[in-house]
Scaffold this motif. Structure first.
Motif, PDB file in Angstrom:
ATOM      1  N   VAL A 179       0.825  -1.211   0.000  1.00 36.00           N
ATOM      2  CA  VAL A 179       0.000   0.000   0.000  1.00 36.00           C
ATOM      3  C   VAL A 179       0.863   1.266   0.000  1.00 36.00           C
ATOM      4  N   LYS A 180       2.154   1.098   0.168  1.00 40.34           N
ATOM      5  CA  LYS A 180       3.050   2.246   0.347  1.00 40.34           C
ATOM      6  C   LYS A 180       2.821   3.344  -0.695  1.00 40.34           C
ATOM      7  N   GLY A 181       2.619   4.554  -0.192  1.00 42.28           N
ATOM      8  CA  GLY A 181       2.383   5.702  -1.068  1.00 42.28           C
ATOM      9  C   GLY A 181       0.919   6.124  -1.089  1.00 42.28           C
ATOM     10  N   ASN A 201      -3.487   5.371  -8.767  1.00 46.44           N
ATOM     11  CA  ASN A 201      -2.090   5.306  -8.309  1.00 46.44           C
ATOM     12  C   ASN A 201      -1.102   5.224  -9.465  1.00 46.44           C
ATOM     13  N   GLY A 202      -1.583   5.601 -10.641  1.00 40.33           N
ATOM     14  CA  GLY A 202      -0.669   5.708 -11.776  1.00 40.33           C
ATOM     15  C   GLY A 202      -0.551   4.471 -12.642  1.00 40.33           C
ATOM     16  N   TYR A 203      -0.775   3.293 -12.047  1.00 41.26           N
ATOM     17  CA  TYR A 203      -0.567   2.048 -12.787  1.00 41.26           C
ATOM     18  C   TYR A 203      -1.594   0.983 -12.430  1.00 41.26           C
ATOM     19  N   THR A 251      -2.625   9.583  -6.757  1.00 41.97           N
ATOM     20  CA  THR A 251      -1.552   9.172  -5.862  1.00 41.97           C
ATOM     21  C   THR A 251      -0.553   8.326  -6.647  1.00 41.97           C
ATOM     22  N   TYR A 252       0.274   7.594  -5.952  1.00 41.29           N
ATOM     23  CA  TYR A 252       1.296   6.809  -6.647  1.00 41.29           C
ATOM     24  C   TYR A 252       1.605   5.549  -5.852  1.00 41.29           C
ATOM     25  N   ARG A 253       1.624   4.439  -6.560  1.00 43.06           N
ATOM     26  CA  ARG A 253       1.976   3.163  -5.940  1.00 43.06           C
ATOM     27  C   ARG A 253       3.496   3.083  -5.864  1.00 43.06           C
ATOM     28  N   MET A 254       4.038   3.295  -4.662  1.00 44.00           N
ATOM     29  CA  MET A 254       5.505   3.339  -4.541  1.00 44.00           C
ATOM     30  C   MET A 254       6.149   1.970  -4.756  1.00 44.00           C
ATOM     31  N   GLY A 255       5.427   0.925  -4.400  1.00 46.78           N
ATOM     32  CA  GLY A 255       6.004  -0.420  -4.518  1.00 46.78           C
ATOM     33  C   GLY A 255       5.596  -1.100  -5.815  1.00 46.78           C
ATOM     34  N   VAL A 285       9.829   7.186  -9.959  1.00 47.53           N
ATOM     35  CA  VAL A 285       9.575   6.768  -8.575  1.00 47.53           C
ATOM     36  C   VAL A 285      10.205   7.781  -7.611  1.00 47.53           C
ATOM     37  N   ALA A 286      11.418   8.222  -7.959  1.00 46.90           N
ATOM     38  CA  ALA A 286      12.125   9.181  -7.089  1.00 46.90           C
ATOM     39  C   ALA A 286      11.363  10.509  -7.007  1.00 46.90           C
ATOM     40  N   GLN A 287      10.763  10.922  -8.110  1.00 46.80           N
ATOM     41  CA  GLN A 287       9.976  12.161  -8.110  1.00 46.80           C
ATOM     42  C   GLN A 287       8.818  12.064  -7.118  1.00 46.80           C
ATOM     43  N   TRP A 288       8.143  10.932  -7.172  1.00 51.89           N
ATOM     44  CA  TRP A 288       6.998  10.752  -6.271  1.00 51.89           C
ATOM     45  C   TRP A 288       7.437  10.579  -4.817  1.00 51.89           C
ATOM     46  N   ALA A 289       8.601  10.013  -4.629  1.00 57.49           N
ATOM     47  CA  ALA A 289       9.101   9.822  -3.259  1.00 57.49           C
ATOM     48  C   ALA A 289       9.226  11.166  -2.542  1.00 57.49           C
ATOM     49  N   LYS A 290       9.482  12.204  -3.310  1.00 58.12           N
ATOM     50  CA  LYS A 290       9.588  13.544  -2.718  1.00 58.12           C
ATOM     51  C   LYS A 290       8.239  14.040  -2.206  1.00 58.12           C
ATOM     52  N   ARG A 291       7.187  13.398  -2.667  1.00 54.93           N
ATOM     53  CA  ARG A 291       5.845  13.826  -2.280  1.00 54.93           C
ATOM     54  C   ARG A 291       5.207  12.814  -1.327  1.00 54.93           C
ATOM     55  N   ASP A 292       6.039  12.136  -0.568  1.00 54.00           N
ATOM     56  CA  ASP A 292       5.536  11.085   0.321  1.00 54.00           C
ATOM     57  C   ASP A 292       4.432  11.620   1.243  1.00 54.00           C
ATOM     58  N   PRO A 293       3.285  10.937   1.290  1.00 52.68           N
ATOM     59  CA  PRO A 293       2.151  11.464   2.058  1.00 52.68           C
ATOM     60  C   PRO A 293       2.421  11.567   3.562  1.00 52.68           C
TER      61      PRO A 293
END
Lengths: 322, 355
Positions: free
Chosen positions: B68-70, B192-194, B255-259, B276-284
């Motif tokens: 669920v991360k992200g 979540n983008g995908y 949102t974005y599925r980090m995993g 992925v790194a771009q979205w990591a900067k926006r971690d909820p």
């Protein structure tokens, strides 16, 4: 000759047929860039482009319904349904349309498409990822249902399925996808639809199975001294009654093994055919070893659900000692 | 006049909390400091659990798991807007929503550990078992809400699904019925983008998923799904509207599925590390943390204590899960019908034959 597993053999069949026939188009979820969740279509998008190996939106009805339209209008679509439980949603398309179009149009239109589906359990899979829906499909007029048990047959049967003028559901045994390996010729060959394979000849009893269950049935039988004739059904519909009946006439005894639920499972139909054509040759009632009449369980109990050596041998003893 | 405009709609995008941790005061929903802390705790619990579950899968202690991360803000923020008797219908990834609705976390492990007892939702919790085929529960959401309306239960239903699910017929059918019968339901689409490997832009040619709602005669709102306040604000608005009998809402959480899609997936095959790194900067969770630090709701010490408590809670759930004895084979027969037919009794007995 290369030793391949079932996944690789199917990939090879698709690759070779697509090269030969430009009307073949693959449709499915995650089959392109990702190469399929089981990697069956790995590398094919790179080879044939995004127009022929299509990553579709998430919609099995969209995939199968579009494939029907494409097939009617001159293409040879090979659709992939990602997991067995997701085949239920396009049943309307399969039953109401793919299976009927030739009949409804009195032969004006036909539907030469293939729907590939990984099926069966024994892989610690999720709910609705381990279904064995072959009997529901076999009950549907107008479609053919094919189940390879090994790589050689997988390649040859798939090529036949693609070239067949009618819709074919091609069920791929998930549990033995990478387990069963054998020599697969690089050169083109076909294995005919509608013909069962006598895997091993025998005189004392006939044992019929298909898909992944064939391997486990063979292993169980290797523990007995009975001379069993082992038949791999290969095509579930239309079924090869002749091979079965001839074998049962010879042996007089029969055990059928499948992992789908028992009630109205394919064994019931095979027993009916044996009764119709070889009843007086029977030395014992035909036994069936099957899954139970319950939804496929979550994986901690799947070992109890799937026919295992103990249950297969018990049935064998029962028909032999009747 | 031969041509005229007969329908018009606008799709709003809501963001309350900026990625650097500042809020738009005009849009900020009413939340007490304790409630904000609770939102943070729930998100952190979901994240910690998620991390643990991933490792348990790698060790073979549970089966396939969908991380669920992200997406914690989308799920926690929306589910937090519900009252005790409201319903949620989750899909396979919605563990943060389930945790928010008080599903005991060891049950998620039990379910993912291949034990059907993990889907036996405790009495008093209005949570459906996780739906596996992506979208098939969308019509159920409508049905549960319809019953709530007819039985005057006042309960609101929240259904969770992904961007992929919006391509299936169930989405259309469920939303259309919901609009026609004006039932108290909130559809939460976690975009979540995908969908496994398929990027959102290949899922639909439409600019947003939210806009679909208007074609069913109700409102669709797009929110920043990594902003827990926006998710909560939209959900609160939609839930209140539903409870007043004013019909459904579709909330699209971007949102974005980090995993990976699941523990059986390898996302590096179809998306770039840069993305992925771009979205990591926006971690909820980090975004909320920035807000909380600025507003003195969290400091290093309280974070550490909280994290230790949450870790202990997750470890305890693992212990509870692993102490549960394996299910008995009879278990798969027991619940097929209210009363077991004779043929099933016979089949069950086959398991007990010796040899």
């Amino acid at each position: 000759m290369a030793i391949l597993n079932i996944v690789q053999a199917i990939n090879l069949a698709l690759k070779q047929e697509m090269k030969k026939d430009k009307t073949i188009i693959l449709l499915g979820e995650d089959i392109g860039k990702n190469g399929g969740v089981f990697r069956v279509t790995d590398g094919l998008q790179k080879l044939y482009g995004e127009e022929r190996v299509v990553d579709t939106p998430l919609s099995e009805i969209g995939i199968v319904g579009s494939a029907i339209g494409m097939a009617v209008n001159g293409l040879r679509p090979v659709a992939e349904i990602e997991f067995s439980g997701f085949l239920y949603s396009p049943f309307d398309q399969i039953i109401s349309h793919a299976g009927r179009l030739r009949t409804r149009s009195r032969g004006r239109f036909s539907c030469p498409l293939v729907i590939r589906v990984p099926y069966g359990g024994g892989i610690r899979g999720l709910e609705l990822h381990c279904e064995s829906p072959e009997a529901i499909l076999a009950h549907t007029p107008g479609i053919k249902v094919v189940v390879p048990s090994g790589p050689y047959d997988a390649k040859g049967l798939l090529i036949s399925a693609i070239r067949d003028p009618d819709p074919v559901i091609f069920l791929e045994p998930l549990r033995t996808y990478r387990v069963v390996k054998e020599e697969v010729p690089e050169k083109e060959y076909t294995v005919p639809l509608g013909k069962a394979n006598i895997v091993k000849e025998g005189t004392e009893l006939t044992v019929i199975s298909w898909g992944a269950m064939l391997k486990y049935t063979q292993e169980a039988l290797s523990k007995t001294n009975y001379k069993a004739e082992i038949i791999d059904l290969r095509t579930i519909s239309p079924v090869d009654t002749e091979t079965i009946v001839n074998s049962v006439k010879k042996t007089g005894r029969c055990v059928i093994v499948h992992e789908a639920p028992r009630t109205c499972g394919l064994a019931a139909e095979l027993i009916a055919q044996i009764n119709e054509k070889a009843l007086l040759n029977l030395e014992a009632p035909v036994e069936r070893v099957t899954g139970f009449d319950v939804p496929y369980p979550l994986y901690k109990l799947e070992g109890y659900y799937l026919p295992d050596e103990k249950r297969i041998l018990r049935a064998v003893e029962k028909v032999m000692k009747f | 006049m031969p041509k005229k405009i007969v329908a018009n709609f606008n799709v709003e995008y809501w963001q309350v909390l900026s990625p650097d941790g500042n809020v738009d005061k005009k849009l900020m929903p009413e939340l007490s400091p304790d409630e904000i802390k609770e939102l943070y705790e729930l998100m952190l619990l979901a994240r910690t659990f998620d991390d643990k579950a991933f490792h348990l899968q790698r060790q073979g202690r549970i089966g396939t798991y969908l991380p669920v991360k992200g997406q914690e803000a989308s799920q926690v923020g929306t589910a937090y807007a519900l009252d005790k008797n409201d319903w949620i219908l989750p899909s396979g990834r919605d563990i943060a929503a389930c945790i928010t609705r008080k599903l005991p976390i060891h049950m998620i492990l039990l379910y993912r550990g291949g034990d059907a007892r993990g889907a036996q939702i405790p009495e008093g919790l209005n949570i459906f078992p996780f739906t596996i085929p992506s979208s098939t529960h969308i019509t159920h959401c409508t049905g549960v809400a319809w019953a709530s309306k007819l039985l005057k239960q006042k309960a609101v239903v929240m259904g969770y699904f992904g961007d992929g699910a919006s391509s299936r017929g169930d989405f259309h059918e469920g939303l259309n019925f919901a609009g026609v019968y004006k039932v108290p339901v909130v559809f939460v689409c976690e975009n979540n983008g995908y969908a496994i490997s398929l990027p959102r832009e290949k899922q639909t040619a439409a600019e947003t998923i939210a806009q679909r709602a208007f074609s069913y005669g109700f409102e669709g709102i797009q929110v920043d799904g990594n902003d827990v306040f926006a998710a909560y604000a939209a959900a609160k608005y939609a839930v209140e509207k539903a409870r007043k009998g004013k019909g459904p809402t579709l909330i699209e959480c971007v949102t974005y599925r980090m995993g990976d899609h699941s523990t059986a997936d390898d996302a590096t095959r179809y998306r770039s590390q840069e993305e992925v790194a771009q979205w990591a900067k926006r971690d909820p969770i980090e975004t909320l943390e920035k807000y909380m630090r600025k507003n003195k709701l969290l400091d290093e010490k309280s974070k550490k204590t909280l994290f230790e408590n949450i870790k202990a809670k997750v470890e305890e759930a693992v212990t509870v899960y692993e102490k549960i004895p394996p299910p008995q084979p009879e278990d798969m027969f027991k619940y097929t019908y209210a009363q077991m037919p004779e043929k099933l009794k016979e089949q069950m007995e086959e398991l007990n034959f010796p040899g």
